[in-house]
Design a protein around this motif. Structure first.
Motif, PDB file in Angstrom:
ATOM      1  N   GLU A 120       2.041  -6.617   7.843  1.00 57.16           N
ATOM      2  CA  GLU A 120       0.810  -6.330   8.593  1.00 57.16           C
ATOM      3  C   GLU A 120       1.198  -5.549   9.835  1.00 57.16           C
ATOM      4  O   GLU A 120       2.243  -5.805  10.431  1.00 57.16           O
ATOM      5  CB  GLU A 120       0.106  -7.656   8.941  1.00 57.16           C
ATOM      6  CG  GLU A 120      -1.067  -7.565   9.881  1.00 57.16           C
ATOM      7  CD  GLU A 120      -2.211  -6.690   9.373  1.00 57.16           C
ATOM      8  OE1 GLU A 120      -2.686  -6.896   8.248  1.00 57.16           O
ATOM      9  OE2 GLU A 120      -2.615  -5.782  10.127  1.00 57.16           O
ATOM     10  N   ASN A 147       4.868  -1.438   8.640  1.00 53.27           N
ATOM     11  CA  ASN A 147       3.907  -0.481   8.097  1.00 53.27           C
ATOM     12  C   ASN A 147       4.361  -0.117   6.686  1.00 53.27           C
ATOM     13  O   ASN A 147       5.369   0.573   6.517  1.00 53.27           O
ATOM     14  CB  ASN A 147       3.883   0.763   8.997  1.00 53.27           C
ATOM     15  CG  ASN A 147       2.868   1.779   8.514  1.00 53.27           C
ATOM     16  OD1 ASN A 147       2.468   1.776   7.346  1.00 53.27           O
ATOM     17  ND2 ASN A 147       2.444   2.643   9.409  1.00 53.27           N
ATOM     18  N   ILE A 148       3.636  -0.575   5.699  1.00 49.16           N
ATOM     19  CA  ILE A 148       4.082  -0.376   4.312  1.00 49.16           C
ATOM     20  C   ILE A 148       4.024   1.087   3.886  1.00 49.16           C
ATOM     21  O   ILE A 148       4.687   1.486   2.940  1.00 49.16           O
ATOM     22  CB  ILE A 148       3.314  -1.284   3.318  1.00 49.16           C
ATOM     23  CG1 ILE A 148       4.056  -1.319   1.974  1.00 49.16           C
ATOM     24  CG2 ILE A 148       1.866  -0.826   3.168  1.00 49.16           C
ATOM     25  CD1 ILE A 148       3.813  -2.507   1.127  1.00 49.16           C
ATOM     26  N   ASP A 163      -3.900  -4.257  -0.288  1.00 47.29           N
ATOM     27  CA  ASP A 163      -5.303  -4.263   0.140  1.00 47.29           C
ATOM     28  C   ASP A 163      -5.312  -3.457   1.438  1.00 47.29           C
ATOM     29  O   ASP A 163      -5.180  -3.998   2.527  1.00 47.29           O
ATOM     30  CB  ASP A 163      -5.767  -5.719   0.352  1.00 47.29           C
ATOM     31  CG  ASP A 163      -7.224  -5.812   0.767  1.00 47.29           C
ATOM     32  OD1 ASP A 163      -7.848  -4.768   1.010  1.00 47.29           O
ATOM     33  OD2 ASP A 163      -7.731  -6.950   0.862  1.00 47.29           O
TER      34      ASP A 163
HETATM   35  N1  SAH Z   1      -6.028  -9.089   1.535  1.00 52.29           N
HETATM   36  C1  SAH Z   1      -6.281  -9.544   2.879  1.00 52.29           C
HETATM   37  C2  SAH Z   1      -7.192  -8.619   3.681  1.00 52.29           C
HETATM   38  C3  SAH Z   1      -6.537  -7.303   4.029  1.00 52.29           C
HETATM   39  S1  SAH Z   1      -7.497  -6.345   5.156  1.00 52.29           S
HETATM   40  C4  SAH Z   1      -6.853 -10.955   2.791  1.00 52.29           C
HETATM   41  O1  SAH Z   1      -7.150 -11.415   1.676  1.00 52.29           O
HETATM   42  O2  SAH Z   1      -6.998 -11.616   3.828  1.00 52.29           O
HETATM   43  C5  SAH Z   1      -6.444  -4.969   5.368  1.00 52.29           C
HETATM   44  C6  SAH Z   1      -5.309  -5.165   6.394  1.00 52.29           C
HETATM   45  O3  SAH Z   1      -4.367  -4.131   6.213  1.00 52.29           O
HETATM   46  C7  SAH Z   1      -5.754  -5.101   7.856  1.00 52.29           C
HETATM   47  O4  SAH Z   1      -5.400  -6.293   8.505  1.00 52.29           O
HETATM   48  C8  SAH Z   1      -4.963  -3.913   8.413  1.00 52.29           C
HETATM   49  O5  SAH Z   1      -4.549  -4.120   9.762  1.00 52.29           O
HETATM   50  C9  SAH Z   1      -3.764  -3.855   7.474  1.00 52.29           C
HETATM   51  N2  SAH Z   1      -3.093  -2.557   7.361  1.00 52.29           N
HETATM   52  C10 SAH Z   1      -3.687  -1.332   7.386  1.00 52.29           C
HETATM   53  N3  SAH Z   1      -2.754  -0.366   7.199  1.00 52.29           N
HETATM   54  C11 SAH Z   1      -1.553  -0.999   7.050  1.00 52.29           C
HETATM   55  C12 SAH Z   1      -0.204  -0.544   6.833  1.00 52.29           C
HETATM   56  N4  SAH Z   1       0.057   0.755   6.759  1.00 52.29           N
HETATM   57  N5  SAH Z   1       0.786  -1.471   6.701  1.00 52.29           N
HETATM   58  C13 SAH Z   1       0.515  -2.790   6.804  1.00 52.29           C
HETATM   59  N6  SAH Z   1      -0.742  -3.274   7.021  1.00 52.29           N
HETATM   60  C14 SAH Z   1      -1.753  -2.403   7.147  1.00 52.29           C
END
Ligand code: SAH
Length: 247
Positions: A120, A147-148, A163
């Motif tokens: 995250e 950051n993935i 997600d």
């Molecule tokens: N699947 C989760 C909800 C994910 S919401 C659940 O069930 O609770 C999407 C999240 O992705 C957000 O918190 C956002 O901050 C994060 N995010 C966005 N881009 C990202 C990245 N490049 N690397 C890691 N996290 C990221």
């Protein structure tokens, strides 16, 4: 967050949660004395002071899970079920998940899998996830501020779940993390995301595209002969796209 000690269910299926066994439980049907909450066994039948019958149970994982703190839009159980069954996640599976959001998906998967690592980028979400991990008592899940889209530390992963707003940007990272034959699953609420993700997967020689599905769940009302779908339920959640890593 308040712990859940017991779940009480009426014969028509209405649930109440006892947060403490040191207090009487008050419901719309009257109250149950704390001593009875403490003394009863799982599946026992209790009566309120107004003679309403309720069964008492220890909470299931899903009962506790439904009480986690949620800030981001969490993925519903119906979709988590499809991810587990489609990829065959089991007690030997190693999972990488991103973004964590509230940690709903990663925590549920940790209750089934060997271990889960979740990435995250936002500190406020990381704090929520840590609280949820503790609330659920999970020991096999780790959250990393990463950051993935840019990098991954994990290798030899069985299933990656995404997600994210732009999941196609994570395909290269996922390719490095997954073992051959591993599954890549992307959950997205909107059609352009699915389209861009599937196009990118099809152009990537490290993956074979499997399929995209939308899962419908419709709860029914069953009261004597009034048997019909409930008027309200989950509308749209998201689409699930599945791909597999080739060697
Ligand atoms: N699947 C989760 C909800 C994910 S919401 C659940 O069930 O609770 C999407 C999240 O992705 C957000 O918190 C956002 O901050 C994060 N995010 C966005 N881009 C990202 C990245 N490049 N690397 C890691 N996290 C990221």
């Amino acid at each position: 967050m308040d712990k859940i000690e017991k779940v009480l269910i009426t014969k028509s299926g209405k649930k109440f949660f006892a947060k403490s066994l040191k207090e009487d439980l008050h419901t719309q049907y009257g109250f149950i004395k704390k001593q009875e909450l403490q003394d009863s066994k799982d599946g026992g039948l209790l009566k309120t002071n107004t003679d309403k019958e309720l069964f008492i149970f220890s909470p299931s994982f899903s009962d506790i899970y439904r009480k986690i703190k949620r800030d981001a839009q969490i993925i519903p159980l119906k979709d988590i079920g499809a991810i587990i069954t489609e990829t065959g996640i089991n007690k030997s599976s190693r999972i990488l998940d991103s973004g964590s959001g509230s940690g709903a998906l990663s925590c549920f998967l940790a209750s089934v899998a060997k271990e889960v690592v979740t990435y995250e980028i936002r500190d406020d979400f990381i704090e929520i996830v840590k609280k949820n991990i503790e609330f659920l008592g999970l020991k096999n899940i780790e959250i990393k501020k990463m950051n993935i889209y840019e990098e991954v530390e994990e290798k030899n992963i069985d299933v990656v779940t995404l997600d994210l707003p732009e999941p196609w940007k994570a395909i290269e990272s996922c390719s490095k993390a997954l073992k051959p034959g591993g599954f890549l699953v992307s959950y997205s609420p909107s059609v352009p995301q699915v389209s861009d993700f599937v196009n990118a997967i099809r152009q990537n020689e490290n993956f074979v595209y499997l399929r995209t599905v939308e899962i419908f769940e419709r709860e029914w009302e069953v009261e004597e002969r009034k048997v019909r779908p409930k008027s309200q339920g989950i509308g749209h959640s998201g689409f699930l796209t599945f791909a597999r890593k080739v060697s």
